[in-house]
Design a protein around this motif. Structure first.
Motif, PDB file in Angstrom:
ATOM      1  N   THR A 158       8.932   4.288   0.779  1.00  0.00           N
ATOM      2  CA  THR A 158       8.872   3.197   1.772  1.00  0.00           C
ATOM      3  C   THR A 158       8.462   1.761   1.082  1.00  0.00           C
ATOM      4  O   THR A 158       8.010   1.873  -0.053  1.00  0.00           O
ATOM      5  CB  THR A 158       7.662   3.920   2.785  1.00  0.00           C
ATOM      6  OG1 THR A 158       7.630   2.825   3.722  1.00  0.00           O
ATOM      7  CG2 THR A 158       6.349   3.550   2.096  1.00  0.00           C
ATOM      8  N   ASP A 159       8.338   0.928   1.855  1.00  0.00           N
ATOM      9  CA  ASP A 159       7.818  -0.655   1.289  1.00  0.00           C
ATOM     10  C   ASP A 159       6.308  -0.378   1.175  1.00  0.00           C
ATOM     11  O   ASP A 159       5.923  -0.897   0.227  1.00  0.00           O
ATOM     12  CB  ASP A 159       8.487  -1.712   2.212  1.00  0.00           C
ATOM     13  CG  ASP A 159      10.045  -1.766   2.152  1.00  0.00           C
ATOM     14  OD1 ASP A 159      10.421  -1.360   1.326  1.00  0.00           O
ATOM     15  OD2 ASP A 159      10.547  -1.711   3.299  1.00  0.00           O
ATOM     16  N   ILE A 160       5.720  -0.274   2.420  1.00  0.00           N
ATOM     17  CA  ILE A 160       4.469  -0.540   2.477  1.00  0.00           C
ATOM     18  C   ILE A 160       3.925   0.974   3.172  1.00  0.00           C
ATOM     19  O   ILE A 160       4.147   1.497   4.027  1.00  0.00           O
ATOM     20  CB  ILE A 160       3.940  -1.422   3.607  1.00  0.00           C
ATOM     21  CG1 ILE A 160       4.622  -2.754   3.363  1.00  0.00           C
ATOM     22  CG2 ILE A 160       2.310  -1.441   3.562  1.00  0.00           C
ATOM     23  CD1 ILE A 160       4.218  -3.569   2.294  1.00  0.00           C
ATOM     24  N   CYS A 161       2.556   1.484   2.140  1.00  0.00           N
ATOM     25  CA  CYS A 161       2.031   2.580   2.595  1.00  0.00           C
ATOM     26  C   CYS A 161       0.659   2.092   2.950  1.00  0.00           C
ATOM     27  O   CYS A 161      -0.112   1.869   2.100  1.00  0.00           O
ATOM     28  CB  CYS A 161       1.875   3.604   1.771  1.00  0.00           C
ATOM     29  SG  CYS A 161       1.174   4.999   1.990  1.00  0.00           S
ATOM     30  N   VAL A 162       0.321   2.342   4.307  1.00  0.00           N
ATOM     31  CA  VAL A 162      -1.140   2.254   4.763  1.00  0.00           C
ATOM     32  C   VAL A 162      -2.073   3.300   4.863  1.00  0.00           C
ATOM     33  O   VAL A 162      -1.624   4.034   5.576  1.00  0.00           O
ATOM     34  CB  VAL A 162      -1.026   1.356   6.289  1.00  0.00           C
ATOM     35  CG1 VAL A 162      -2.390   1.050   6.449  1.00  0.00           C
ATOM     36  CG2 VAL A 162      -0.117  -0.051   6.066  1.00  0.00           C
ATOM     37  N   ILE A 163      -3.305   3.211   3.971  1.00  0.00           N
ATOM     38  CA  ILE A 163      -4.226   4.281   3.998  1.00  0.00           C
ATOM     39  C   ILE A 163      -5.396   4.051   4.907  1.00  0.00           C
ATOM     40  O   ILE A 163      -6.140   3.124   4.768  1.00  0.00           O
ATOM     41  CB  ILE A 163      -4.551   4.751   2.668  1.00  0.00           C
ATOM     42  CG1 ILE A 163      -3.279   4.940   2.030  1.00  0.00           C
ATOM     43  CG2 ILE A 163      -5.265   6.086   2.658  1.00  0.00           C
ATOM     44  CD1 ILE A 163      -3.646   4.959   0.351  1.00  0.00           C
ATOM     45  N   GLY A 164      -5.247   4.638   6.274  1.00  0.00           N
ATOM     46  CA  GLY A 164      -6.428   4.217   7.228  1.00  0.00           C
ATOM     47  C   GLY A 164      -5.991   3.547   8.296  1.00  0.00           C
ATOM     48  O   GLY A 164      -5.365   2.382   8.397  1.00  0.00           O
TER      49      GLY A 164
END
Length: 471
Positions: free
Chosen positions: A6-12
């Motif tokens: 993926t391009d962006i992985c957001v954690i939270g």
């Protein structure tokens, strides 16, 4: 094992993470959003939303008990469980905006599990490995439970559990005199509890002392016991009878709330494997980018600094510009960040406090004050307890503090002025509807110009000349 690129992985999936995910995916980036606990994070489930809902219930009860303006006070029994039903209803009303379904409808891939780094470019959540061009750590923070002797064997609450309590405490002990402690103290007092706040230093110690004193006097006037300089040394007891021994006396109550601060949620992330430097928070520069792994950004509490929901949202905007649009020069600053404590009266601040401004600007600083008691709307509504302080340097506001009704709303005008480097004339020239509390802001600006206009011999000389020769 499933694998996703993926391009962006957001954690939270708290305020900061959701803002990044929504912004990035709607701009066309591929986004994976990972959340191991509740969507909406602390703010929706345990923080801003439930606390303000409980404060609203307390305010309603207080108005009934207090009466006024020809309406006599009424003695009624507060339904404490119903107040908690209101809190839950507010959470449930807002929850769909932060829900997994909504973010999947936007195009995000949502994974409900805890994430941990397995390399500088990969995280694993459950049975899925995510490789991303950019990672955004937005795991927020949790209540800090200090190692006070005896606490581990005594039943106690934090902001994560206090809203589940449906039976009214007879006497609530609160360790911590900061914003959370003071807000919960007043809300519970107004809902019929005896309340004692135990603070090891000064209550509301991060706020301007003059403004904090206005709030504390009112809280004490409502019957809240506030013990300052009382460091908790030992806790003992059981359900219904808890004793806190301090350096300034011993206090006994039926329930105990711990509200001494917050710790950033980093334990599950395995940051060493991700080559992400950290101490109590992620080590970032003013671009919010990790100093050791350029793929990684941090927002909100994870980035250190001010721990507020609106800061996380602000950080999200910085990161979206950097990680999605490639505007690497986008930088975060705290210069224009406001905050508020939602006691009654409220207390808000933006920029420097008077002490901070005096230290920075010295003799070039001008501090102006204007009292609520001289505002017509405040007089009409019986809300005359309050004060605004504006610190001015070079003709510009560099800090503003307000203690009084709706201070959290009034501070917005000053936050805009400081963010846009506006001068005091921008506030003074603004025409506001009459009568409103917002006129307090304008009158404060006018107070700054008063000595320049009315106490100046030069101005008086010019006026006399104009009046003498004016056709």
């Amino acid at each position: 094992m499933n694998r996703i690129k993926t391009d962006i992985c957001v954690i939270g999936a708290g305020s900061g993470g959701l803002s990044v995910a929504a912004g990035a995916v709607q701009m066309g980036a591929r986004v994976v959003l990972i959340e191991g606990h509740k969507m909406g994070g602390d703010c929706l489930n345990y923080g801003c939303v439930p606390s303000k809902a409980l404060i609203a219930a307390g305010k309603q009860a207080h108005q009934v008990f207090k009466g006024g303006f020809g309406v006599p006070p009424v003695q009624v029994t507060v339904d404490f469980a119903a107040a908690k039903d209101h809190v839950q209803s507010v959470i449930e009303t807002i929850a769909p905006v932060d829900s997994q379904e909504r973010f999947e409808s936007l195009g995000c891939t949502v994974i409900r599990d805890y994430a941990r780094f397995i390399s500088p470019s990969e995280v694993q959540a459950g049975d899925t490995v995510i490789t991303a061009r950019r990672f955004v750590i937005a795991t927020g923070s949790s209540p800090l439970v200090p190692p006070i002797p005896g606490l581990d064997s005594v039943p106690h609450y934090t902001n994560e559990t206090i809203f589940d309590l449906r039976e009214r405490p007879d006497h609530l002990l609160i360790i911590g005199g900061g914003p959370i402690g003071m807000e919960m103290a007043q809300a519970h007092r107004r809902l019929g509890c005896a309340v004692t706040v135990i603070e090891g230093d000064r209550a509301m110690g991060k706020d301007d002392p003059e403004l904090a004193a206005i709030v504390l006097e009112n809280l004490r006037g409502e019957g809240i016991e506030i013990a300052e300089g009382a460091k908790a040394e030992k806790i003992s007891g059981s359900d219904g009878s808890i004793t806190v021994e301090t350096t300034n006396g011993t206090f006994t109550g039926t329930h105990l709330l711990i509200a001494v601060g917050r710790k950033v949620n980093l334990d599950k992330l395995d940051l060493t494997k991700g080559n992400v430097a950290h101490d109590r928070a992620i080590t970032v520069g003013d671009t919010l980018r990790s100093t050791t792994n350029k793929r990684v950004f941090a927002v909100g509490d994870c980035a250190g600094g001010l721990q507020f929901t609106h800061v996380a949202s602000y950080h999200a905007g910085i990161v979206v510009r950097s990680a999605v649009l490639g505007l690497w020069w986008s930088k975060a600053t705290s210069r224009h960040i406001p905050w508020a404590t939602y006691t009654d009266p409220e207390l808000s601040q933006v920029g420097l406090t008077e002490a901070q401004a005096a230290e920075k600007f010295g003799d070039s600083l001008t501090t102006v004050r204007f009292p609520y008691a001289e505002n017509d709307r405040a007089i009409a509504e019986g809300k005359t307890t309050g004060l605004i302080k504006v610190m001015v340097a070079g003709g510009r506001p560099v800090g503003v503090g307000i203690a009084g009704a709706h201070a959290g709303e009034l501070i917005g005008m000053w936050a805009m002025a400081i963010a846009n480097r506006q001068k005091m004339t921008a506030i003074a020239n603004t025409v506001l509807p009459y009568p409103t509390l917002a006129e307090i802001n304008k009158r404060a600006a006018g107070t700054y110009f008063t000595p320049k206009l009315f106490d100046s011999p030069k101005v008086k000389t010019i006026v006399r000349l104009v009046q003498k020769y004016l056709p």
